[in-house]
Design a protein around this motif. Sequence first.
Motif, PDB file in Angstrom:
ATOM      1  N   ASN A  63     -21.829  37.781 -27.813  1.00  0.00           N
ATOM      2  CA  ASN A  63     -22.880  38.674 -27.332  1.00  0.00           C
ATOM      3  C   ASN A  63     -22.336  40.095 -27.334  1.00  0.00           C
ATOM      4  OD1 ASN A  63     -25.442  39.416 -26.219  1.00  0.00           O
ATOM      5  ND2 ASN A  63     -24.412  39.701 -24.260  1.00  0.00           N
ATOM      6  N   LYS A 108     -24.869  38.104 -35.886  1.00  0.00           N
ATOM      7  CA  LYS A 108     -24.294  39.025 -34.912  1.00  0.00           C
ATOM      8  C   LYS A 108     -24.556  40.458 -35.362  1.00  0.00           C
ATOM      9  CE  LYS A 108     -20.661  35.691 -33.774  1.00  0.00           C
ATOM     10  NZ  LYS A 108     -19.197  35.420 -33.779  1.00  0.00           N
ATOM     11  N   TYR A 155     -28.503  42.652 -24.819  1.00  0.00           N
ATOM     12  CA  TYR A 155     -28.303  42.277 -26.207  1.00  0.00           C
ATOM     13  C   TYR A 155     -28.558  43.490 -27.087  1.00  0.00           C
ATOM     14  CZ  TYR A 155     -33.407  42.061 -26.671  1.00  0.00           C
ATOM     15  OH  TYR A 155     -34.747  42.375 -26.683  1.00  0.00           O
ATOM     16  N   ARG A 209     -29.872  45.202 -30.745  1.00  0.00           N
ATOM     17  CA  ARG A 209     -30.760  44.997 -31.900  1.00  0.00           C
ATOM     18  C   ARG A 209     -30.562  46.147 -32.882  1.00  0.00           C
ATOM     19  NH1 ARG A 209     -35.547  48.180 -30.943  1.00  0.00           N
ATOM     20  NH2 ARG A 209     -35.737  48.708 -28.729  1.00  0.00           N
TER      21      ARG A 209
END
Length: 333
Positions: free
Chosen positions: A102, A132, A178, A180
């Motif tokens: 993560n 990832k 997270y 993006r």
Amino acid sequence: MAGTPLEQSASAHGSLLGLVEAARRIERGAFLTIAGDEDLLRQLPRGNWIGGTIPYFMAQDGGEMSRNRVFVSEIAHVSPAPRIRFHDVTSLDRICVEAPDNGYSILIIPAFSAVHSHYARNAPGFDDMFVKPLVGWVSGCHLDDIERATPMVINGQTGEFDSERAVVMHVTLPDDCYARVEIINLLAQGRGDDIRFPETGFSAHECLVNGAPSLLADYLEAHGGDLRLPLVADYCGAMVNVSFKSIDASTRRVDFYAPVFKDTTYRLARRLPPTHSSAEGEHAAFSCNCILNYVHDGLEGRRTGAFTGPMTFGEIAYLLLNQTLVYLVIDRM
């Protein structure tokens, strides 16, 4: 669906700084990415940073070429601390495997190197690619020096400069966040002919135009020869540009800034109207834009919304891109 963006400080978003202030940030122990002229980068102290050579930036006040300031972005992170390492052509395919489960990775590649070519051709097949988040850019030089300068990347922890290896920083995020990856491409496939190539590569002589054999240089000249408009491929709705570098008058070879891929359909580009919010870049933890956009769109002294960052010889949003703005946002779950 995206969550609430993790707020970034002004230093995290990035700014163009003098050497004294940049050195202070390094000496405080912050994890940083730094872009600038090679002579300046060699004057910075060792510390937790990676960098690449380029003197063009989208700065706080607009597009700027500077050889007396460097662009510094601070990396927000949690334990464990970000990891920095070099990769050559033998290890680059493990870049996503070594990334945190993560988090995200920032990769800088020296232009015109073997590792640049290897990444451009083979990145789609790397293990864990697209699993990832991976962003970054291709280092370069002043356009007046392109025939004599050697683009470099830097591992700030060791003080090493390298023209044949890529450098990466792997960043771990909190469990409730997270990353993006997003791109803004104001070019799309035009409505003209389908162009395909018999081989993958950074240059081409022959091609197929609507299935008929042709010389690419002849085709381009017959259609106006505007090398500011790239070839564009449609990857399931994602428009990916391959920008023209030059046409060799004697050999009729057409050179590109990224490879064309065998048996992929391309068309000459058409321009799209801007569709993104001018404030969209306010939450970007990282962004970069293409030197060709800086030149072709006259961005010196002009802003691209809230986006700031280096103007590069290639952009990385998983794949190697051209004439594209790439950015990364950290969202909360």
